[in-house]
Design a protein around this motif. Structure first.
Motif, PDB file in Angstrom:
ATOM      1  N   TYR A   1      29.215  -9.532 -18.421  1.00 32.66           N
ATOM      2  CA  TYR A   1      28.625  -8.312 -17.841  1.00 32.66           C
ATOM      3  C   TYR A   1      29.174  -7.797 -16.983  1.00 32.66           C
ATOM      4  O   TYR A   1      29.486  -6.452 -16.608  1.00 32.66           O
ATOM      5  CB  TYR A   1      27.137  -8.506 -17.917  1.00 32.66           C
ATOM      6  CG  TYR A   1      26.248  -8.519 -19.276  1.00 32.66           C
ATOM      7  CD1 TYR A   1      26.352  -7.364 -19.891  1.00 32.66           C
ATOM      8  CD2 TYR A   1      25.638  -9.576 -19.556  1.00 32.66           C
ATOM      9  CE1 TYR A   1      25.498  -7.279 -21.049  1.00 32.66           C
ATOM     10  CE2 TYR A   1      24.853  -9.568 -20.704  1.00 32.66           C
ATOM     11  CZ  TYR A   1      24.733  -8.307 -21.526  1.00 32.66           C
ATOM     12  OH  TYR A   1      24.038  -8.386 -22.596  1.00 32.66           O
ATOM     13  N   ALA A   2      29.357  -8.625 -15.661  1.00 34.82           N
ATOM     14  CA  ALA A   2      29.947  -8.300 -14.662  1.00 34.82           C
ATOM     15  C   ALA A   2      31.464  -7.735 -14.808  1.00 34.82           C
ATOM     16  O   ALA A   2      31.892  -6.758 -14.003  1.00 34.82           O
ATOM     17  CB  ALA A   2      30.034  -9.452 -13.575  1.00 34.82           C
ATOM     18  N   GLU A   3      32.079  -8.328 -15.303  1.00 36.52           N
ATOM     19  CA  GLU A   3      33.529  -8.081 -15.721  1.00 36.52           C
ATOM     20  C   GLU A   3      33.587  -6.735 -16.524  1.00 36.52           C
ATOM     21  O   GLU A   3      34.590  -5.789 -16.210  1.00 36.52           O
ATOM     22  CB  GLU A   3      34.236  -9.200 -16.426  1.00 36.52           C
ATOM     23  CG  GLU A   3      34.615 -10.459 -15.922  1.00 36.52           C
ATOM     24  CD  GLU A   3      35.090 -11.447 -16.828  1.00 36.52           C
ATOM     25  OE1 GLU A   3      35.107 -11.220 -18.063  1.00 36.52           O
ATOM     26  OE2 GLU A   3      35.682 -12.436 -16.155  1.00 36.52           O
ATOM     27  N   ILE A   4      32.538  -6.534 -17.263  1.00 40.01           N
ATOM     28  CA  ILE A   4      32.488  -5.136 -17.933  1.00 40.01           C
ATOM     29  C   ILE A   4      32.198  -4.108 -17.224  1.00 40.01           C
ATOM     30  O   ILE A   4      33.071  -3.004 -16.862  1.00 40.01           O
ATOM     31  CB  ILE A   4      31.525  -5.163 -19.096  1.00 40.01           C
ATOM     32  CG1 ILE A   4      32.050  -6.118 -20.251  1.00 40.01           C
ATOM     33  CG2 ILE A   4      31.177  -3.890 -19.738  1.00 40.01           C
ATOM     34  CD1 ILE A   4      31.011  -6.381 -21.276  1.00 40.01           C
ATOM     35  N   GLY A   5      31.379  -4.138 -16.348  1.00 37.89           N
ATOM     36  CA  GLY A   5      30.602  -3.233 -15.250  1.00 37.89           C
ATOM     37  C   GLY A   5      29.777  -2.002 -16.088  1.00 37.89           C
ATOM     38  O   GLY A   5      29.167  -2.511 -17.160  1.00 37.89           O
ATOM     39  N   ARG A   6      29.853  -0.934 -15.562  1.00 35.67           N
ATOM     40  CA  ARG A   6      29.167   0.158 -16.184  1.00 35.67           C
ATOM     41  C   ARG A   6      29.877   0.757 -17.467  1.00 35.67           C
ATOM     42  O   ARG A   6      31.184   0.974 -17.311  1.00 35.67           O
ATOM     43  CB  ARG A   6      29.329   1.416 -15.097  1.00 35.67           C
ATOM     44  CG  ARG A   6      28.332   2.383 -15.352  1.00 35.67           C
ATOM     45  CD  ARG A   6      28.461   3.529 -14.715  1.00 35.67           C
ATOM     46  NE  ARG A   6      29.510   4.729 -14.777  1.00 35.67           N
ATOM     47  CZ  ARG A   6      30.427   4.817 -13.885  1.00 35.67           C
ATOM     48  NH1 ARG A   6      30.704   4.210 -13.017  1.00 35.67           N
ATOM     49  NH2 ARG A   6      31.409   5.713 -14.423  1.00 35.67           N
ATOM     50  N   LEU A   7      29.384   0.992 -18.368  1.00 39.54           N
ATOM     51  CA  LEU A   7      29.721   1.856 -19.704  1.00 39.54           C
ATOM     52  C   LEU A   7      29.010   3.031 -19.798  1.00 39.54           C
ATOM     53  O   LEU A   7      27.764   2.711 -20.249  1.00 39.54           O
ATOM     54  CB  LEU A   7      29.895   0.611 -20.922  1.00 39.54           C
ATOM     55  CG  LEU A   7      30.767  -0.390 -20.607  1.00 39.54           C
ATOM     56  CD1 LEU A   7      30.689  -1.195 -21.919  1.00 39.54           C
ATOM     57  CD2 LEU A   7      32.154   0.082 -20.473  1.00 39.54           C
ATOM     58  N   ASP A   8      29.657   4.101 -19.943  1.00 43.11           N
ATOM     59  CA  ASP A   8      28.942   5.281 -20.087  1.00 43.11           C
ATOM     60  C   ASP A   8      28.820   5.543 -21.673  1.00 43.11           C
ATOM     61  O   ASP A   8      27.986   6.034 -22.045  1.00 43.11           O
ATOM     62  CB  ASP A   8      29.623   6.685 -19.508  1.00 43.11           C
ATOM     63  CG  ASP A   8      29.852   6.389 -17.961  1.00 43.11           C
ATOM     64  OD1 ASP A   8      28.848   6.279 -17.336  1.00 43.11           O
ATOM     65  OD2 ASP A   8      30.909   6.489 -17.492  1.00 43.11           O
ATOM     66  N   VAL A   9      29.920   5.323 -22.163  1.00 43.38           N
ATOM     67  CA  VAL A   9      29.963   5.466 -23.787  1.00 43.38           C
ATOM     68  C   VAL A   9      30.147   3.999 -24.358  1.00 43.38           C
ATOM     69  O   VAL A   9      31.191   3.385 -23.935  1.00 43.38           O
ATOM     70  CB  VAL A   9      30.996   6.470 -24.117  1.00 43.38           C
ATOM     71  CG1 VAL A   9      31.106   6.608 -25.540  1.00 43.38           C
ATOM     72  CG2 VAL A   9      30.910   7.635 -23.402  1.00 43.38           C
ATOM     73  N   LEU A  10      29.443   3.683 -25.313  1.00 40.69           N
ATOM     74  CA  LEU A  10      29.390   2.315 -25.816  1.00 40.69           C
ATOM     75  C   LEU A  10      29.761   2.255 -27.296  1.00 40.69           C
ATOM     76  O   LEU A  10      28.869   3.020 -28.112  1.00 40.69           O
ATOM     77  CB  LEU A  10      28.117   1.517 -25.606  1.00 40.69           C
ATOM     78  CG  LEU A  10      27.819   0.071 -26.234  1.00 40.69           C
ATOM     79  CD1 LEU A  10      29.117  -0.945 -25.520  1.00 40.69           C
ATOM     80  CD2 LEU A  10      26.670  -0.585 -26.031  1.00 40.69           C
ATOM     81  N   MET A  11      30.806   1.935 -27.815  1.00 36.25           N
ATOM     82  CA  MET A  11      30.820   1.717 -29.413  1.00 36.25           C
ATOM     83  C   MET A  11      30.510   0.291 -29.949  1.00 36.25           C
ATOM     84  O   MET A  11      31.122  -0.592 -29.249  1.00 36.25           O
ATOM     85  CB  MET A  11      32.440   1.920 -29.653  1.00 36.25           C
ATOM     86  CG  MET A  11      33.045   3.298 -29.315  1.00 36.25           C
ATOM     87  SD  MET A  11      34.727   3.357 -28.893  1.00 36.25           S
ATOM     88  CE  MET A  11      34.919   5.266 -28.468  1.00 36.25           C
ATOM     89  N   VAL A  12      29.495   0.215 -30.958  1.00 38.10           N
ATOM     90  CA  VAL A  12      28.734  -1.064 -30.934  1.00 38.10           C
ATOM     91  C   VAL A  12      28.733  -1.222 -32.766  1.00 38.10           C
ATOM     92  O   VAL A  12      28.351  -0.242 -33.309  1.00 38.10           O
ATOM     93  CB  VAL A  12      27.122  -0.997 -30.253  1.00 38.10           C
ATOM     94  CG1 VAL A  12      26.791   0.186 -30.856  1.00 38.10           C
ATOM     95  CG2 VAL A  12      26.651  -2.456 -30.758  1.00 38.10           C
TER      96      VAL A  12
END
Length: 278
Positions: free
Chosen positions: A192-203
């Protein structure tokens, strides 16, 4: 006095942080504006970035990015500078133009091809057969910074294969866009820390081949992206995935496969936006 001896050290330290940062052409690894931690200083959390230290390819908040759902796990991202990106590219789901960049994941043949079309400038695998650390991408293409966070995958026999998948993150036009790939497990605090903030998420929302709807919904709620784009939609009705979210999330069904988004136009509340396609 002893504390006066610290003054030269403090001045030297401030000089290091105040010194102009190298240009993108000089820097070995760009600095992500989307991460919660600094890659080169893991014990430091930056509260803000100066214009000199921040990644310049992020662009202006008014710039728009076009995202088209091609099918399965393939999205086609078009940036303000004309960079074209196809995610989980397999050669079957054809985007409307030759991509500049393609990303791939290893779990199934529907997520990669070993024979991409000539002319694609960057072919980024989400795995690395030669390293137990997994793939490690830090690529700047015109106005876009592409990086990845490796995750494990589940083999056909059920055993987990370390680092066989990657979450790819595209930083462009002030947006942090993340593609979870073929995610098979809930994420660790480090990831989660390596990802950081995601404004748009493809799930992926199939509820089985990747990860169950309940577990996937916990990942989505933790990331709390403004715009959530379901993919990998074969399997149970998408309503099963939607039922995992409460009043804090909105849901929109679109007759169009394309959405245009900017940092300024992001929804005020987390919104699951179901684009046309399968």
């Amino acid at each position: 006095m002893p504390h006066l001896l610290l003054i030269p050290l403090i001045i030297a330290a401030l000089a290091v942080f105040a010194a102009p940062r190298p240009s993108l052409a000089q820097a070995e690894t760009p600095v992500s504006q989307c991460q919660m931690i600094a890659r080169s200083l893991p014990s430091v959390t930056f509260a803000s970035f100066s214009s000199a230290s921040a990644l310049q390819v992020q662009g202006r908040a008014s710039e728009e990015v076009r995202i088209t759902y091609i099918g399965h796990s393939t999205f086609f991202i078009e940036t303000p500078a004309g960079v074209k990106i196809a995610t989980d590219y397999n050669g079957w789901y054809k985007p409307p133009a030759l991509p500049t960049v393609v990303t791939m994941n290893k779990a199934h043949s529907s997520h990669y091809t070993m024979n991409p079309e000539p002319g694609i400038r960057y072919v980024l695998h989400g795995w690395d057969d030669d390293s137990d650390k997994g793939a490690d991408h830090d690529v700047v293409v015109d106005d876009t910074y592409v990086r990845n966070v490796p995750t494990d995958i589940r083999g056909w026999g059920g055993a987990m294969e370390p680092k066989g998948n990657s979450i790819f993150i595209f930083e462009v036009a002030g947006l942090c866009i993340g593609h979870l790939g073929h995610l098979h497990h809930e994420l660790t605090e480090k990831q989660y820390a390596e990802i950081g903030r995601l404004d748009v998420l493809m799930v992926p929302v199939d509820g089985g081949l990747t990860m169950g709807a309940e577990s996937m919904s916990r990942v989505v709620q933790r990331l709390r992206s403004a715009l959530i784009l379901p993919m990998h939609r074969r399997g149970p009705p998408i309503s099963q995935f939607l039922s995992m979210f409460g009043k804090g999330f909105d849901a929109v069904t679109d007759d169009d496969a394309t959405i245009t988004v900017s940092a300024r136009s992001l929804p005020k509340r987390p919104t699951i936006h179901i684009l046309a396609g399968v």
